[in-house]
Write a protein that holds these residues in place. Sequence first.
Motif, PDB file in Angstrom:
ATOM      1  N   CYS A 108     -36.986  12.639  72.744  1.00  0.00           N
ATOM      2  CA  CYS A 108     -35.987  12.156  71.842  1.00  0.00           C
ATOM      3  C   CYS A 108     -35.575  14.025  72.213  1.00  0.00           C
ATOM      4  O   CYS A 108     -36.186  14.604  71.754  1.00  0.00           O
ATOM      5  CB  CYS A 108     -36.397  12.026  70.280  1.00  0.00           C
ATOM      6  SG  CYS A 108     -34.882  12.114  69.140  1.00  0.00           S
ATOM      7  N   CYS A 139     -37.025   7.939  69.367  1.00  0.00           N
ATOM      8  CA  CYS A 139     -35.417   8.537  68.667  1.00  0.00           C
ATOM      9  C   CYS A 139     -35.679   7.731  67.068  1.00  0.00           C
ATOM     10  O   CYS A 139     -35.675   8.133  65.889  1.00  0.00           O
ATOM     11  CB  CYS A 139     -34.370   9.361  69.202  1.00  0.00           C
ATOM     12  SG  CYS A 139     -33.727  10.356  70.358  1.00  0.00           S
ATOM     13  N   VAL A 171     -33.431  16.488  69.660  1.00  0.00           N
ATOM     14  CA  VAL A 171     -32.746  16.610  68.977  1.00  0.00           C
ATOM     15  C   VAL A 171     -31.378  17.968  69.207  1.00  0.00           C
ATOM     16  O   VAL A 171     -31.895  18.484  69.721  1.00  0.00           O
ATOM     17  CB  VAL A 171     -33.437  17.135  68.241  1.00  0.00           C
ATOM     18  CG1 VAL A 171     -32.817  18.005  66.618  1.00  0.00           C
ATOM     19  CG2 VAL A 171     -34.935  15.495  67.996  1.00  0.00           C
ATOM     20  N   LEU A 223     -29.236  12.258  67.787  1.00  0.00           N
ATOM     21  CA  LEU A 223     -30.372  12.326  68.599  1.00  0.00           C
ATOM     22  C   LEU A 223     -30.508  11.419  69.601  1.00  0.00           C
ATOM     23  O   LEU A 223     -29.402  10.599  69.444  1.00  0.00           O
ATOM     24  CB  LEU A 223     -31.876  11.319  67.635  1.00  0.00           C
ATOM     25  CG  LEU A 223     -32.082  12.708  66.159  1.00  0.00           C
ATOM     26  CD1 LEU A 223     -33.032  11.458  65.238  1.00  0.00           C
ATOM     27  CD2 LEU A 223     -32.871  13.281  66.259  1.00  0.00           C
TER      28      LEU A 223
END
Length: 113
Positions: free
Chosen positions: A15, A73, A17, A8
Amino acid sequence: MGVELNRLEERDGSCRVYLVMSNPSPRSYEALKLDLVLFGTDGVIARRVAVDTAPLRPTKTTVKLFDVSGLPCAGIGSVLLNDVIECRGTDVSATDCVASVQPSSRSSVAFTK
């Protein structure tokens, strides 16, 4: 098929991913869309996202990434693979996809189904 939550990363209030998709089988996937639910650190649902991870080639590991806007995150406590929305490929059925996806996490955020 392995789906690993690998990293992350903070990106301008969002955020990012990173998912590591491991397809050890001889099957190819032209469509594989995952229904993911992100829970906050308090256990309350923070976001639900559909992530397109296709195409996946046979016997190949691939990195897929996506951004979750407006969610830092640090606010993500866990991720649930809720379902497989779409699944098409060589000798593949939707039932096979749900059963064969094995989530794991290398980060401090749990990834389950």
